[in-house]
Motif scaffolding. Structure first.
Motif, short mmCIF file in Angstrom:
data_model
loop_
_atom_site.label_atom_id
_atom_site.label_comp_id
_atom_site.label_asym_id
_atom_site.label_seq_id
_atom_site.Cartn_x
_atom_site.Cartn_y
_atom_site.Cartn_z
N ARG A 82 70.13 34.44 31.91
CA ARG A 82 69.28 35.41 31.21
C ARG A 82 69.69 35.55 29.75
NH1 ARG A 82 64.94 36.75 29.48
NH2 ARG A 82 64.76 38.85 28.64
N TRP A 83 70.99 35.46 29.47
CA TRP A 83 71.45 35.50 28.08
C TRP A 83 70.86 34.35 27.27
CZ3 TRP A 83 73.22 39.01 25.03
CH2 TRP A 83 73.96 40.08 25.51
N ALA A 84 70.83 33.16 27.85
CA ALA A 84 70.27 32.00 27.15
C ALA A 84 68.77 32.20 26.92
CB ALA A 84 70.52 30.73 27.95
N GLU A 85 68.07 32.73 27.92
CA GLU A 85 66.64 33.01 27.77
C GLU A 85 66.40 34.03 26.66
OE1 GLU A 85 65.64 32.46 32.55
OE2 GLU A 85 65.52 34.42 31.59
N LEU A 86 67.25 35.05 26.63
CA LEU A 86 67.07 36.12 25.65
C LEU A 86 67.27 35.60 24.23
CD1 LEU A 86 66.57 39.18 25.31
CD2 LEU A 86 69.06 39.51 25.46
N GLU A 87 68.28 34.76 24.04
CA GLU A 87 68.50 34.18 22.72
C GLU A 87 67.28 33.38 22.27
OE1 GLU A 87 72.29 32.11 20.59
OE2 GLU A 87 71.43 30.99 22.26
N ALA A 88 66.68 32.62 23.19
CA ALA A 88 65.49 31.84 22.85
C ALA A 88 64.29 32.74 22.57
CB ALA A 88 65.16 30.87 23.99
N GLU A 89 64.12 33.79 23.36
CA GLU A 89 63.00 34.71 23.18
C GLU A 89 63.06 35.42 21.83
OE1 GLU A 89 63.08 37.47 26.38
OE2 GLU A 89 62.78 35.95 27.92
N GLU A 95 75.43 32.85 18.72
CA GLU A 95 76.61 32.03 19.00
C GLU A 95 76.90 31.91 20.49
OE1 GLU A 95 79.84 33.52 16.64
OE2 GLU A 95 78.69 33.43 14.78
N LEU A 96 75.84 31.88 21.28
CA LEU A 96 75.98 31.71 22.72
C LEU A 96 76.43 30.28 23.02
CD1 LEU A 96 75.54 32.75 25.62
CD2 LEU A 96 73.18 31.96 25.43
N LYS A 97 77.46 30.14 23.82
CA LYS A 97 77.97 28.82 24.15
C LYS A 97 78.49 28.83 25.59
CE LYS A 97 80.86 25.07 22.38
NZ LYS A 97 81.86 24.68 21.36
N ALA A 98 77.81 28.09 26.45
CA ALA A 98 78.24 27.98 27.85
C ALA A 98 79.19 26.79 27.98
CB ALA A 98 77.03 27.81 28.75
N SER A 99 80.40 26.97 27.47
CA SER A 99 81.39 25.89 27.45
C SER A 99 82.24 25.86 28.71
CB SER A 99 82.29 26.04 26.22
OG SER A 99 82.83 27.36 26.17
N GLY A 100 82.03 26.81 29.62
CA GLY A 100 82.80 26.86 30.86
C GLY A 100 84.01 27.76 30.74
N GLY A 101 84.50 28.21 31.89
CA GLY A 101 85.65 29.10 31.92
C GLY A 101 86.78 28.55 32.76
N LEU A 102 88.02 28.79 32.32
CA LEU A 102 89.22 28.35 33.03
C LEU A 102 89.99 29.57 33.50
CD1 LEU A 102 90.42 25.57 30.57
CD2 LEU A 102 89.53 25.19 32.89
N MET A 103 90.25 29.67 34.80
CA MET A 103 91.15 30.68 35.32
C MET A 103 92.44 29.97 35.67
SD MET A 103 90.52 33.59 38.25
CE MET A 103 89.25 34.35 37.24
#
Length: 382
Positions: A82-89, A95-103
């Motif tokens: 939804r964040w990606a959709e909102l940025e496009a809308e 500066e949205l970046k879905a680069s992945g997360g490391l735990m």
């Protein structure tokens, strides 16, 4: 002029309230948003992490709440999208970046715990995998030697909350929404089929109300006979000077309080839940020196190159805690009064929870069954 009546009033101009208001205003509703000047707001103090995978520390500390957390997992995946959709809308980059997360894990025991969590999350639909030290050295060479492995979640990422908050606010005003800052709602009462909101600037009569007040939700509902145990949890944050690209993921720890990421401009943001305190008559979120030192020391342990950077700002904000789950839908026994409080990682969930709250108010399907997140569960527990 201060309005005296509104079709829909929303209490709270954080990311949830703004997004709910935007959804409703786009559909032609008359919407007024009241806010208390962000004294306890989480949105304006947030660092922009987009969390999806379950928090290892949360599972260990609150095992009784794990079933609810697992039930919520599909919402986190949808929230990141939804964040990606909102940025496009909105047509505005934040500066949205879905680069992945490391735990990350530092011991074999922690690694095995993450591996069991990873297996469960895969069955529940997340895109996660375990990485050993050799794989981490290839994709995350910035991690220190103490890290022996990690769980990688492809859906996680980061954004700049300052840019995102401004973009949503501008979009709301552009479609006719009215925003009233410095209008803290002190009390709500029934007025026939409508509601009276008594706030700092007077009284507003609204046909329907959405409470998106985060930690303040419980205090507003208590006089109406509904016990919702929201608590304000003050937390600590840091940001360093800008540096060359260093941290390419959202980094968390399997057992210790830390989150790390780097903004597009090069600053490294260091957080992860170290405690702050509420000080003075206004209960202002205030930094604790012990948290500042401990947070930075742990950050430098996980990413040693951070120790070379200067700290340029430290601050405290307020997180909302309850039972780890969303509180959504019409308040039981209070027709026309709707609740919109996100669960754990509230900023991540914000736009989706705002959309689901707007859909509930309009009586339409928002794409998820929100019945399990009703505040009726607190009555059952009592």
């Amino acid at each position: 002029m201060m309005p005296r009546e509104a079709e829909i009033a929303i209490i709270g101009a954080g990311i949830v309230g703004l997004c709910a208001a935007l959804e409703l205003a786009r559909d032609g509703a008359e919407v007024v948003v009241l806010d208390d000047a962000a004294r306890h707001a989480g949105t304006v103090a947030n660092a922009g992490s987009l969390h999806v995978q379950m928090q290892s520390r949360f599972i260990r500390m609150y095992p009784d709440q794990v079933p609810g957390l697992e039930r919520s997992l599909p919402l986190y995946v949808a929230a990141a999208r939804r964040w990606a959709e909102l940025e496009a809308e909105l047509g505005t980059g934040f500066e949205l970046k879905a680069s992945g997360g490391l735990m990350v894990a530092e011991t074999p025991e922690s690694y095995e715990f993450l591996a069991r969590k990873c297996e469960r999350e895969n069955r529940l639909g997340l895109t996660v995998e375990m990485l050993g030290r050799a794989e981490l050295a290839r994709i995350a060479p910035y991690l220190g030697e103490a890290v022996i492995g990690a769980e990688f979640c492809a859906e996680e990422g980061k954004l700049n909350p300052l840019l995102a908050n401004q973009a949503v606010r501008r979009a709301l005003l552009a479609v006719g929404g009215l925003l009233l800052p410095e209008s803290r709602v002190a009390r709500i009462e029934r007025d026939g089929a409508a509601w009276l909101l008594h706030h700092a600037g007077g009284t507003l009569r609204a046909g329907r109300v959405v409470i998106a007040a985060g930690a303040g939700t419980g205090a507003l509902l208590a006089p109406l006979g509904l016990d919702v145990p929201t608590v304000a949890e003050p937390l600590h944050m840091n940001v360093t000077e800008a540096t060359a690209p260093l941290i390419g993921h959202l980094v968390q720890h399997a057992e210790r309080m830390i989150t790390l990421k780097q903004l597009a401009a090069g600053q490294c943001v260091i957080g992860g839940g170290w405690p702050a305190r509420l000080a003075g008559a206004e209960q202002h979120p205030t930094v604790e020196a012990s948290s500042l030192i401990g947070n930075l020391r742990l950050a430098s342990h996980i990413v040693p190159r951070l120790a070379r950077l200067r700290l340029i700002r430290t601050w405290a904000g307020v997180n909302t805690t309850c039972d780890g789950q969303n509180i959504l839908g019409e308040a039981p026994g209070l027709p026309g009064l709707f609740l919109a409080v996100p669960g754990d990682a509230g900023y991540t969930l914000g736009p989706l929870v705002g959309r689901l709250a707007a859909a509930a108010l309009q009586g339409r399907d928002g794409g998820f069954d929100i019945a399990p997140f009703s505040a009726a569960r607190f009555r059952a527990a009592a």
